[in-house]
Design a protein around this motif. Structure first.
Motif, PDB file in Angstrom:
ATOM      1  N   VAL A 276       0.824  -1.205   0.000  1.00 40.84           N
ATOM      2  CA  VAL A 276       0.000   0.000   0.000  1.00 40.84           C
ATOM      3  C   VAL A 276       0.857   1.253   0.000  1.00 40.84           C
ATOM      4  O   VAL A 276       0.555   2.238  -0.682  1.00 40.84           O
ATOM      5  N   HIS A 277       1.937   1.246   0.756  1.00 39.33           N
ATOM      6  CA  HIS A 277       2.774   2.444   0.889  1.00 39.33           C
ATOM      7  C   HIS A 277       4.012   2.391  -0.003  1.00 39.33           C
ATOM      8  O   HIS A 277       4.934   3.184   0.185  1.00 39.33           O
ATOM      9  N   VAL A 278       4.052   1.482  -0.954  1.00 44.44           N
ATOM     10  CA  VAL A 278       5.240   1.275  -1.779  1.00 44.44           C
ATOM     11  C   VAL A 278       4.931   1.616  -3.230  1.00 44.44           C
ATOM     12  O   VAL A 278       3.953   1.130  -3.801  1.00 44.44           O
ATOM     13  N   ASN A 279       5.768   2.439  -3.827  1.00 47.64           N
ATOM     14  CA  ASN A 279       5.669   2.768  -5.244  1.00 47.64           C
ATOM     15  C   ASN A 279       6.915   2.218  -5.929  1.00 47.64           C
ATOM     16  O   ASN A 279       7.954   2.869  -5.981  1.00 47.64           O
ATOM     17  N   ASP A 280       6.834   0.991  -6.394  1.00 39.69           N
ATOM     18  CA  ASP A 280       7.988   0.281  -6.950  1.00 39.69           C
ATOM     19  C   ASP A 280       7.534  -0.511  -8.172  1.00 39.69           C
ATOM     20  O   ASP A 280       6.440  -1.077  -8.181  1.00 39.69           O
ATOM     21  N   TRP A 281       8.403  -0.575  -9.183  1.00 41.97           N
ATOM     22  CA  TRP A 281       8.026  -1.241 -10.429  1.00 41.97           C
ATOM     23  C   TRP A 281       8.088  -2.761 -10.351  1.00 41.97           C
ATOM     24  O   TRP A 281       7.544  -3.462 -11.204  1.00 41.97           O
ATOM     25  N   ARG A 282       8.724  -3.302  -9.323  1.00 43.68           N
ATOM     26  CA  ARG A 282       8.875  -4.752  -9.218  1.00 43.68           C
ATOM     27  C   ARG A 282       7.676  -5.391  -8.527  1.00 43.68           C
ATOM     28  O   ARG A 282       6.989  -4.741  -7.740  1.00 43.68           O
ATOM     29  N   PRO A 283       7.428  -6.673  -8.764  1.00 44.30           N
ATOM     30  CA  PRO A 283       6.320  -7.348  -8.078  1.00 44.30           C
ATOM     31  C   PRO A 283       6.548  -7.537  -6.581  1.00 44.30           C
ATOM     32  O   PRO A 283       5.589  -7.580  -5.808  1.00 44.30           O
ATOM     33  N   ALA A 284       7.805  -7.696  -6.167  1.00 40.53           N
ATOM     34  CA  ALA A 284       8.093  -7.974  -4.760  1.00 40.53           C
ATOM     35  C   ALA A 284       9.570  -7.725  -4.492  1.00 40.53           C
ATOM     36  O   ALA A 284      10.396  -7.723  -5.415  1.00 40.53           O
ATOM     37  N   ALA A 285       9.909  -7.546  -3.214  1.00 39.74           N
ATOM     38  CA  ALA A 285      11.307  -7.425  -2.783  1.00 39.74           C
ATOM     39  C   ALA A 285      11.396  -7.873  -1.329  1.00 39.74           C
ATOM     40  O   ALA A 285      10.866  -7.199  -0.440  1.00 39.74           O
ATOM     41  N   HIS A 286      12.019  -9.032  -1.102  1.00 37.84           N
ATOM     42  CA  HIS A 286      12.194  -9.521   0.267  1.00 37.84           C
ATOM     43  C   HIS A 286      13.176 -10.691   0.283  1.00 37.84           C
ATOM     44  O   HIS A 286      13.317 -11.423  -0.693  1.00 37.84           O
ATOM     45  N   ASP A 287      13.852 -10.852   1.418  1.00 37.06           N
ATOM     46  CA  ASP A 287      14.669 -12.044   1.698  1.00 37.06           C
ATOM     47  C   ASP A 287      13.790 -13.235   2.033  1.00 37.06           C
ATOM     48  O   ASP A 287      14.112 -14.378   1.705  1.00 37.06           O
ATOM     49  N   SER A 288      12.712 -12.956   2.768  1.00 36.55           N
ATOM     50  CA  SER A 288      11.808 -13.997   3.263  1.00 36.55           C
ATOM     51  C   SER A 288      10.394 -13.492   3.124  1.00 36.55           C
ATOM     52  O   SER A 288      10.133 -12.295   3.291  1.00 36.55           O
ATOM     53  N   GLU A 289       9.464 -14.398   2.850  1.00 30.59           N
ATOM     54  CA  GLU A 289       8.080 -13.973   2.682  1.00 30.59           C
ATOM     55  C   GLU A 289       7.183 -14.391   3.839  1.00 30.59           C
ATOM     56  O   GLU A 289       6.071 -13.874   3.965  1.00 30.59           O
TER      57      GLU A 289
END
Length: 511
Positions: A276-289
């Protein structure tokens, strides 16, 4: 508490006056003429116990200004002399290289080689490190800040990093085909509490020289902090899954009520369930989900991570858990679309207790982060009873750095969690869960299943199931109406007429 992914730790302590070993001798990594000293599996434990009986004194961390104030890029530019590689010419399955002191890693870490029951200090000489930046003024007397363990992990003719110990009590590892991601620590104290976190450090390492042909490496570590000391024995086996067998003993100097055993530290920035608070072109970004737990009662819990607006603390009480871990299930490049960071190659890390750890809880700390440079996720085991000063506590466990949990399951698993708005009802939240796995290999008709869903506050409705042929599974829809609630604890399982067929999905919703 926020940890910069480049920093790993914000403070460290040097060894100072050295360590008293068996027989009363003192070894220092910078003392060239120290005679070999007897070493066995009880040596580091004895050191830690003796150290806990004395008042804590933080040794000095003095370094030349050029090293103490160098940038990350300057630190990264320092090169280790490959001719100084430990066991580099011995044709063993492992060799070891070292990191210099400087930047954020000001703590001096003493390192010893153990061979035939004797400990020999490993020294830093004038030609151990070099840099093209002459302003750094690298000298022989500054010593080491950590070490990297190398192994022919992906190609039989190429030695490459499989594990690193650097910064406080942090360490990390990879399995075959993976990139570095989340880290582990020796101990977590006061994590996520208003008092602020204490970071114990590994003050010294002992590396047992492996026998020719051995595919395992034993490393011992001495941990210290104002609140406790600790002794660790790591047996490391790299491979398709890299295993760490860990034997740890802790000696508190003070009573510890907010301690964490086998802590895991990683990064969660955003995904389809929380952007909700992220404006990023990628689908996801994390080490762990997600945090995954196999409880002592046999329940399989899957708790997707979030990047909350406010710090969140979750506690999952248990007695004798079978294991827990920070998991990365999404393994396609298209899940992240990041050509540089390749989150799809980051390891999952599963902790399996050896022996019954008794009553306690798996704790999860989720810290708000505005970007992916901060380690904002911590999980650990907290014993129910406080650790008492003057006592000793033993915890043995196995760590699996790999692609998934080490055990198969007959249950349906969460393939994806998606959260979004309900266009015609702004007071509701739409949840979409995809289930896949063994139950759908013979039957994936949604009419055979139903969703068991509940919430701590608010209400759940508009439940719908439909097939998802792309994953040969089931997609479940439901809507949450939180009302005036600022926090809703959700629990969902997929079931048939005989009962639950999936792992238990838990989720903490906040605005």
């Amino acid at each position: 508490m926020k940890l910069h992914r480049r920093e790993l730790v914000k403070a460290g302590m040097s060894l100072g006056a050295g360590l008293a070993l068996a027989g009363g001798r003192s070894l220092r990594a910078q003392t060239v003429d120290v005679a070999p000293t007897h070493f066995d599996d009880g040596t580091v434990r004895s050191l830690a116990q003796a150290l806990a009986g004395r008042s804590y004194h933080a040794p000095p961390k003095d370094l030349p200004d050029s090293l103490a104030h160098m940038t990350f890029d300057q630190f990264s530019s320092i090169q280790f002399n490959p001719e100084k590689t430990l066991w580099g010419q011995d044709h063993l399955a492992f060799d070891v290289q070292f990191f210099p002191r400087g930047y954020l890693y000001k703590q001096q870490v003493d390192v010893f080689e153990v061979e035939n029951g004797a400990a020999h200090p490993i020294t830093c000489t004038a030609d151990t490190f070099s840099s093209r930046d002459s302003s750094l003024n690298i000298s022989a007397g500054e010593g080491f800040s950590g070490l990297r363990i190398r192994y022919a992990l992906n190609r039989p003719d190429v030695m490459e990093e499989c594990a690193v110990f650097l910064g406080a009590s942090y360490f990390r590892a990879v399995a075959k085909g993976q990139n570095y991601g989340l880290s582990a620590r020796g101990f977590a104290k006061d994590t996520g509490t208003p008092t602020g976190e204490e970071f114990p450090v590994f003050r010294a390492f002992w590396l047992e020289k492996p026998a020719t042909g051995s595919q395992s490496l034993v490393l011992h570590a001495l941990m210290d902090s104002p609140s406790l000391t600790g002794a660790f024995r790591f047996t490391i086996r790299p491979g398709e899954t890299t295993l760490f067998d860990v034997q740890s003993t802790f000696f508190p100097r003070v009573d510890i009520s907010a301690g964490g055993i086998a802590p895991l530290t990683g990064m969660y920035y955003f995904d389809a369930n929380d952007r909700v608070h992220v404006n990023d072109w990628r689908p996801a970004a994390h080490d762990s989900e997600a945090l995954q737990i196999w409880t002592g009662a046999g329940q399989n819990i899957y708790r997707p991570l979030t990047n909350p607006t406010d710090l969140q603390l979750s506690s999952f009480s248990d007695a004798g858990p079978y294991g827990y871990g920070l998991m990365q299930r999404k393994r396609s490049f298209h899940d992240y679309e990041d050509l540089a960071l390749h989150y799809e190659r980051r390891p999952s890390l599963w902790v399996e207790p050896v022996g019954n750890w008794g009553r306690g809880s798996v704790n999860l700390v989720e810290i708000p982060t505005p970007s992916e440079v901060n380690d904002n996720i911590v999980s650990f085991w907290r014993p129910q009873s406080p650790m008492k000063a003057g006592q000793s506590y033993n915890f043995t466990y196995r760590m699996y750095w790999g692609w998934d949990t080490p055990w198969p399951t007959h249950l349906a698993r969460i393939h994806d969690t998606r959260v979004g708005a309900v266009t015609d009802h702004p007071d509701r939240v739409q949840f979409v869960l995809d289930f896949d796995g063994e139950p759908f290999r013979t039957l994936s008709d949604p009419a055979s299943y139903h969703l068991v869903a509940q919430t701590s506050t608010g209400s759940i409705g508009a439940i719908t199931l439909m097939p998802n042929p792309d994953i040969n599974g089931i997609r479940a829809f439901f809507q949450l109406t939180p009302g005036e609630a600022k926090l809703c604890e959700l629990q969902v399982q997929l079931a048939n007429m005989q009962g639950p067929v999936s792992e238990t999905w838990l989720y903490r919703w906040t605005p």
